[in-house]
Design a protein around this motif. Structure first.
Motif, short mmCIF file in Angstrom:
data_model
loop_
_atom_site.label_atom_id
_atom_site.label_comp_id
_atom_site.label_asym_id
_atom_site.label_seq_id
_atom_site.Cartn_x
_atom_site.Cartn_y
_atom_site.Cartn_z
N PHE A 86 37.14 2.64 29.85
CA PHE A 86 35.28 2.53 30.14
C PHE A 86 34.27 4.07 30.72
CE2 PHE A 86 31.19 1.20 32.37
CZ PHE A 86 30.98 0.47 31.16
N ILE A 87 35.28 4.62 31.34
CA ILE A 87 34.86 6.56 31.74
C ILE A 87 34.33 7.00 30.64
CG2 ILE A 87 35.62 7.80 33.17
CD1 ILE A 87 36.09 6.04 35.45
N ASN A 88 36.22 6.89 29.51
CA ASN A 88 36.22 6.92 28.45
C ASN A 88 34.70 7.38 27.61
OD1 ASN A 88 38.27 8.89 29.26
ND2 ASN A 88 39.54 7.72 28.60
N MET A 89 34.86 6.23 26.99
CA MET A 89 33.29 5.47 26.61
C MET A 89 31.79 6.21 27.66
SD MET A 89 34.14 1.72 25.10
CE MET A 89 32.87 2.02 23.96
N VAL A 90 31.65 6.36 28.12
CA VAL A 90 30.16 7.18 29.39
C VAL A 90 30.49 8.21 29.14
CG1 VAL A 90 29.14 6.90 31.33
CG2 VAL A 90 30.86 5.68 30.45
N MET A 91 31.69 8.85 28.76
CA MET A 91 31.65 10.15 28.84
C MET A 91 30.65 10.85 27.91
SD MET A 91 35.25 12.71 28.65
CE MET A 91 35.46 12.31 27.25
N GLU A 92 30.04 12.55 27.94
CA GLU A 92 29.36 12.42 26.75
C GLU A 92 30.11 13.94 26.98
OE1 GLU A 92 24.78 11.78 26.98
OE2 GLU A 92 25.03 9.70 25.95
N LYS A 93 29.85 14.67 25.75
CA LYS A 93 30.22 15.94 25.29
C LYS A 93 31.41 16.66 26.35
CE LYS A 93 25.46 16.95 24.09
NZ LYS A 93 24.22 17.69 24.93
N ALA A 99 30.87 11.67 34.35
CA ALA A 99 31.44 9.79 34.01
C ALA A 99 31.93 9.08 35.16
CB ALA A 99 31.49 9.74 32.05
N THR A 100 32.80 10.03 36.03
CA THR A 100 33.98 9.18 36.61
C THR A 100 32.52 8.37 37.93
OG1 THR A 100 35.64 10.52 35.85
CG2 THR A 100 35.87 9.22 37.83
N LYS A 101 32.57 10.03 37.53
CA LYS A 101 31.01 9.58 39.53
C LYS A 101 29.80 8.74 39.19
CE LYS A 101 28.35 12.25 42.29
NZ LYS A 101 27.16 13.89 42.62
N LEU A 102 29.08 8.50 37.85
CA LEU A 102 28.70 7.84 37.18
C LEU A 102 28.84 6.00 37.57
CD1 LEU A 102 26.92 9.01 34.45
CD2 LEU A 102 25.56 8.84 36.42
N VAL A 103 30.12 5.86 37.07
CA VAL A 103 31.29 4.64 37.32
C VAL A 103 30.71 4.22 38.48
CG1 VAL A 103 32.67 3.37 36.23
CG2 VAL A 103 31.94 5.19 34.72
N GLU A 104 32.10 5.13 38.93
CA GLU A 104 32.11 5.08 40.95
C GLU A 104 30.71 4.75 42.13
OE1 GLU A 104 34.34 8.51 42.09
OE2 GLU A 104 36.13 8.09 40.99
N THR A 105 29.72 5.24 41.18
CA THR A 105 28.47 4.77 41.90
C THR A 105 28.03 3.40 41.73
OG1 THR A 105 28.20 7.24 42.16
CG2 THR A 105 26.35 5.83 42.84
N ALA A 106 28.26 2.75 39.88
CA ALA A 106 28.14 1.79 40.24
C ALA A 106 28.88 1.18 40.68
CB ALA A 106 28.06 1.56 38.57
N TYR A 107 30.45 0.96 40.57
CA TYR A 107 30.76 0.59 41.76
C TYR A 107 30.42 0.15 43.02
CZ TYR A 107 34.33 -0.04 38.53
OH TYR A 107 35.34 -1.04 36.83
N MET A 180 27.56 -2.47 26.65
CA MET A 180 27.44 -2.72 28.19
C MET A 180 26.87 -0.71 28.16
SD MET A 180 27.55 -4.44 31.11
CE MET A 180 28.30 -5.43 30.47
N ILE A 181 27.60 -0.41 27.88
CA ILE A 181 26.21 1.04 28.01
C ILE A 181 25.15 1.48 27.53
CG2 ILE A 181 26.90 3.08 27.78
CD1 ILE A 181 30.06 2.52 27.08
N LEU A 182 25.23 0.08 26.46
CA LEU A 182 23.62 0.72 25.45
C LEU A 182 22.78 -0.17 26.57
CD1 LEU A 182 24.90 -0.37 22.05
CD2 LEU A 182 23.86 2.01 22.99
N LEU A 197 23.35 0.09 35.45
CA LEU A 197 24.71 -0.37 35.14
C LEU A 197 24.96 -1.64 36.01
CD1 LEU A 197 27.11 -0.35 33.05
CD2 LEU A 197 28.35 1.98 34.60
N ALA A 198 25.26 -1.49 37.31
CA ALA A 198 25.25 -2.58 38.29
C ALA A 198 25.03 -3.73 37.76
CB ALA A 198 25.27 -1.71 40.12
N TYR A 199 23.53 -3.51 38.45
CA TYR A 199 22.96 -5.13 37.19
C TYR A 199 23.19 -5.40 36.25
CZ TYR A 199 19.04 -3.82 41.66
OH TYR A 199 18.48 -3.23 42.27
N GLU A 200 23.19 -4.67 35.70
CA GLU A 200 23.99 -5.86 34.24
C GLU A 200 25.94 -6.02 34.43
OE1 GLU A 200 22.86 -5.89 31.11
OE2 GLU A 200 21.03 -4.80 31.52
N LEU A 201 26.85 -5.12 34.72
CA LEU A 201 27.52 -5.93 35.52
C LEU A 201 27.15 -7.14 36.08
CD1 LEU A 201 29.94 -2.37 36.13
CD2 LEU A 201 30.06 -4.49 34.00
#
Length: 234
Positions: A86-93, A99-107, A180-182, A197-201
Motif C-alpha cells: 500500500f505504501i508503494n502505491m501511495v508513493m509518488e516520484k 509515503a511511509t510517514k503518511l500511512v503511519e500517521t493515518a494508522y 482507497m487512495i483515490l 485515509l484514516a476516515y476512509e479505512l
C-alpha cells in the motif's frame, strides 16, 4: 578446403533455431537475475520459518545458498507485507519516506479515534467489539473493498460488449487499494491526506463509505450485463 566442405561444417538452420529457443527459455526463467536458478528466495516471515522448522525443510536448507534480502524484507513484528504494498502505491516520484510517514500517521489517527471510542464505552461488551489494532482494521477494510467481478470489453459481430468476468485475487487487491487512495485524495483540501485515509479505512472497516459503494456499483453493472456473460467463451 573447398566451399562445399566449409558449408558442411556449419550448423544447420534447425540446430541454430533450437539453440536460440533454449537460450530464450533460460532468459525467460531468470530475467535480469544475478543468481543461479538453484539459489533460494529468502524466508523472512516468522510463521513460514516455524513451518519450515516443523516440516524438517529447514534442515535441508542449511547449506543451500540464499539470495540477499531486499531492504523492505525483515522479521520485525511491526512489518506487514500488505502495508508495504500500500505504501508503494501511495508513493509518488520515488518519495517512499514521505509515503511511509503518511500511512503511519493515518494508522496513528485510527489508533487515537478507536481509543477515544474505547474509553467512551460504558460496558465491557461494547469495549470488546472495538478493534484497536490499525493493521487489523486495514486488512479488514481492504477485504470489504475487494470486488468479485469486473467488466471487460469483448468485440462480437462489430459491437463491443462489457462482459462480466471473475477477478483474480491480485487484481481485486489492487483495485481496493487504488480506490482507497483515490477517494482519500478527492476529499476536502483543508483535511490532510492521513486524516482522510484514516476516515476512509474506518468506514470500509464498518462496510460503509465511498469505496464500498464503488465496489457495489461495479457489482450492479456486472449484474446488469449478465446477459453478455456467455461472450466470455465465444
Amino acid at each position: 578446403m573447398s566451399l562445399s566442405g566449409v558449408l558442411r561444417k556449419l550448423p544447420s538452420f534447425n540446430a541454430i533455431h533450437c539453440h536460440l529457443n533454449f537460450v530464450g527459455r533460460i532468459a525467460r526463467q531468470q530475467p535480469y537475475s544475478m543468481y543461479q536458478p538453484f539459489v533460494k528466495e529468502p524466508t523472512y516471515n516468522i510463521e513460514k520459518l516455524e513451518q519450515l522448522i516443523e516440516s524438517g525443510e529447514a534442515k535441508k536448507r542449511e547449506f543451500v545458498p540464499v539470495k540477499a534480502a531486499r531492504s523492505d524484507q525483515n522479521v520485525s513484528v511491526f512489518h506487514d507485507e500488505l502495508t508495504s504494498k500500500f505504501i508503494n502505491m501511495v508513493m509518488e516520484k520515488g518519495h517512499k519516506e514521505i509515503a511511509t510517514k503518511l500511512v503511519e500517521t493515518a494508522y496513528m489517527k485510527i489508533k487515537q479515534m478507536q481509543l477515544a471510542k474505547y474509553y467512551k464505552a460504558t460496558t465491557d461488551a461494547e469495549r470488546a467489539e472495538i478493534e484497536l489494532n490499525p493493521i487489523v482494521i486495514f486488512h479488514k477494510a481492504l477485504e470489504n473493498c475487494k470486488p468479485v467481478l469486473q467488466l471487460t470489453p469483448i468485440k462480437r459481430g462489430g459491437a463491443t460488449y462489457q462482459v462480466p468476468i471473475p477477478i483474480t485475487e491480485n487484481r481485486a487487491r489492487f483495485l481496493a487499494m487504488k480506490w482507497m487512495i483515490l477517494e482519500s485524495r478527492e476529499k476536502e483540501r483543508k483535511v490532510h491526506f492521513p486524516e482522510r485515509l484514516a476516515y476512509e479505512l474506518l468506514d470500509a472497516f464498518n462496510n460503509t463509505g465511498k469505496v464500498v459503494k464503488r465496489k457495489q456499483d461495479l457489482h450492479k453493472q456486472c449484474e446488469t450485463n449478465r446477459a453478455y456473460a456467455h461472450y466470455r467463451w465465444g
